[in-house]
Design a protein around this motif. Sequence first.
Motif, PDB file in Angstrom:
ATOM      1  N   SER A  20       0.943  -1.284   0.109  1.00  0.00           N
ATOM      2  CA  SER A  20      -0.057  -0.131  -0.100  1.00  0.00           C
ATOM      3  C   SER A  20       0.623   1.244   0.078  1.00  0.00           C
ATOM      4  O   SER A  20       0.643   2.296  -0.623  1.00  0.00           O
ATOM      5  CB  SER A  20      -0.992  -0.081   1.155  1.00  0.00           C
ATOM      6  OG  SER A  20      -0.280   0.270   2.457  1.00  0.00           O
ATOM      7  N   GLY A  21       1.921   1.094   0.882  1.00  0.00           N
ATOM      8  CA  GLY A  21       2.873   2.333   0.681  1.00  0.00           C
ATOM      9  C   GLY A  21       3.513   2.238  -0.661  1.00  0.00           C
ATOM     10  O   GLY A  21       3.669   3.551  -1.086  1.00  0.00           O
ATOM     11  N   PHE A  22       4.049   1.310  -1.358  1.00  0.00           N
ATOM     12  CA  PHE A  22       4.386   1.469  -2.692  1.00  0.00           C
ATOM     13  C   PHE A  22       3.620   2.006  -3.653  1.00  0.00           C
ATOM     14  O   PHE A  22       3.606   2.954  -4.486  1.00  0.00           O
ATOM     15  CB  PHE A  22       5.041   0.115  -3.093  1.00  0.00           C
ATOM     16  CG  PHE A  22       5.479   0.265  -4.641  1.00  0.00           C
ATOM     17  CD1 PHE A  22       6.600   0.658  -4.895  1.00  0.00           C
ATOM     18  CD2 PHE A  22       4.678  -0.532  -5.615  1.00  0.00           C
ATOM     19  CE1 PHE A  22       7.038   0.659  -6.118  1.00  0.00           C
ATOM     20  CE2 PHE A  22       5.209  -0.425  -6.795  1.00  0.00           C
ATOM     21  CZ  PHE A  22       6.464   0.152  -7.266  1.00  0.00           C
ATOM     22  N   ALA A  23       2.102   1.443  -3.452  1.00  0.00           N
ATOM     23  CA  ALA A  23       1.164   1.995  -4.415  1.00  0.00           C
ATOM     24  C   ALA A  23       0.920   3.583  -4.419  1.00  0.00           C
ATOM     25  O   ALA A  23       0.698   4.393  -5.228  1.00  0.00           O
ATOM     26  CB  ALA A  23      -0.191   1.253  -4.102  1.00  0.00           C
ATOM     27  N   PHE A  24       0.957   4.025  -3.316  1.00  0.00           N
ATOM     28  CA  PHE A  24       0.849   5.821  -2.871  1.00  0.00           C
ATOM     29  C   PHE A  24       1.969   6.467  -3.488  1.00  0.00           C
ATOM     30  O   PHE A  24       1.546   7.292  -4.176  1.00  0.00           O
ATOM     31  CB  PHE A  24       0.755   5.806  -1.339  1.00  0.00           C
ATOM     32  CG  PHE A  24       0.705   7.215  -1.087  1.00  0.00           C
ATOM     33  CD1 PHE A  24      -0.377   8.026  -1.412  1.00  0.00           C
ATOM     34  CD2 PHE A  24       1.876   7.980  -0.572  1.00  0.00           C
ATOM     35  CE1 PHE A  24      -0.394   9.475  -1.101  1.00  0.00           C
ATOM     36  CE2 PHE A  24       1.796   9.225  -0.192  1.00  0.00           C
ATOM     37  CZ  PHE A  24       0.713   9.990  -0.730  1.00  0.00           C
ATOM     38  N   TRP A  25       3.162   5.990  -3.058  1.00  0.00           N
ATOM     39  CA  TRP A  25       4.399   6.746  -3.441  1.00  0.00           C
ATOM     40  C   TRP A  25       4.697   6.637  -4.816  1.00  0.00           C
ATOM     41  O   TRP A  25       5.457   7.256  -5.515  1.00  0.00           O
ATOM     42  CB  TRP A  25       5.575   6.274  -2.605  1.00  0.00           C
ATOM     43  CG  TRP A  25       5.535   6.710  -1.028  1.00  0.00           C
ATOM     44  CD1 TRP A  25       5.121   6.170  -0.089  1.00  0.00           C
ATOM     45  CD2 TRP A  25       5.537   8.204  -0.982  1.00  0.00           C
ATOM     46  NE1 TRP A  25       5.007   6.781   0.934  1.00  0.00           N
ATOM     47  CE2 TRP A  25       5.335   8.353   0.630  1.00  0.00           C
ATOM     48  CE3 TRP A  25       5.542   9.537  -1.497  1.00  0.00           C
ATOM     49  CZ2 TRP A  25       5.220   9.385   1.411  1.00  0.00           C
ATOM     50  CZ3 TRP A  25       5.511  10.583  -0.570  1.00  0.00           C
ATOM     51  CH2 TRP A  25       5.344  10.607   0.607  1.00  0.00           C
ATOM     52  N   SER A  26       4.118   5.467  -5.615  1.00  0.00           N
ATOM     53  CA  SER A  26       4.527   5.344  -7.140  1.00  0.00           C
ATOM     54  C   SER A  26       3.457   5.964  -7.758  1.00  0.00           C
ATOM     55  O   SER A  26       3.611   6.066  -8.977  1.00  0.00           O
ATOM     56  CB  SER A  26       4.804   4.142  -7.388  1.00  0.00           C
ATOM     57  OG  SER A  26       3.673   3.035  -7.374  1.00  0.00           O
ATOM     58  N   THR A  27       2.382   6.409  -7.238  1.00  0.00           N
ATOM     59  CA  THR A  27       1.237   7.066  -7.820  1.00  0.00           C
ATOM     60  C   THR A  27       0.983   8.522  -7.476  1.00  0.00           C
ATOM     61  O   THR A  27       1.938   9.416  -7.817  1.00  0.00           O
ATOM     62  CB  THR A  27      -0.059   6.282  -7.985  1.00  0.00           C
ATOM     63  OG1 THR A  27      -0.304   6.211  -6.691  1.00  0.00           O
ATOM     64  CG2 THR A  27       0.293   4.992  -8.696  1.00  0.00           C
ATOM     65  N   ILE A  28       0.109   8.740  -6.619  1.00  0.00           N
ATOM     66  CA  ILE A  28      -0.305  10.011  -6.394  1.00  0.00           C
ATOM     67  C   ILE A  28       0.467  10.945  -5.516  1.00  0.00           C
ATOM     68  O   ILE A  28       0.571  11.997  -5.497  1.00  0.00           O
ATOM     69  CB  ILE A  28      -1.745  10.127  -5.543  1.00  0.00           C
ATOM     70  CG1 ILE A  28      -2.719  11.601  -5.656  1.00  0.00           C
ATOM     71  CG2 ILE A  28      -1.903   9.309  -4.330  1.00  0.00           C
ATOM     72  CD1 ILE A  28      -2.817  11.883  -6.967  1.00  0.00           C
ATOM     73  N   GLY A  29       1.522  10.122  -4.558  1.00  0.00           N
ATOM     74  CA  GLY A  29       2.274  10.520  -3.780  1.00  0.00           C
ATOM     75  C   GLY A  29       3.586  10.964  -4.370  1.00  0.00           C
ATOM     76  O   GLY A  29       4.418  11.474  -3.865  1.00  0.00           O
ATOM     77  N   SER A  30       3.686  10.502  -5.731  1.00  0.00           N
ATOM     78  CA  SER A  30       4.977  10.909  -6.460  1.00  0.00           C
ATOM     79  C   SER A  30       5.083  12.264  -6.860  1.00  0.00           C
ATOM     80  O   SER A  30       4.249  12.965  -7.058  1.00  0.00           O
ATOM     81  CB  SER A  30       5.004   9.953  -7.791  1.00  0.00           C
ATOM     82  OG  SER A  30       6.068  10.370  -8.668  1.00  0.00           O
TER      83      SER A  30
END
Length: 97
Positions: A20-30
């Motif tokens: 879930s952290g990877f999904a955030f930082w590689s999309t909207i949190g990027s």
Amino acid sequence: MWTWDHWGPPADQRPGLILSGFAFWSTIGSFAIPLIILGLLLLWMTRRGIVVPRFVGLALLGWGTVATLIMLPSGFPLLVLVLIGLCLGVQRGTKAQ
């Protein structure tokens, strides 16, 4: 949602939490989208003969340098090279007549 478990070392996190952290930082949190927009703005200004303020390049260079020092095995060192080029290009710019 973000929890206190996210602050722990990745080795101690559950696989679902890591994903879930990877999904955030590689999309909207990027930072990719804001940097692309900034790059488009700088190109737009340059094509119209508007000199980019020097602080833009210097502030981004400072951010990129700190990020590189924190996480060296990443794409940040390449970003620092690009930002050095931006700073040098800003220095040679001329104002539109």
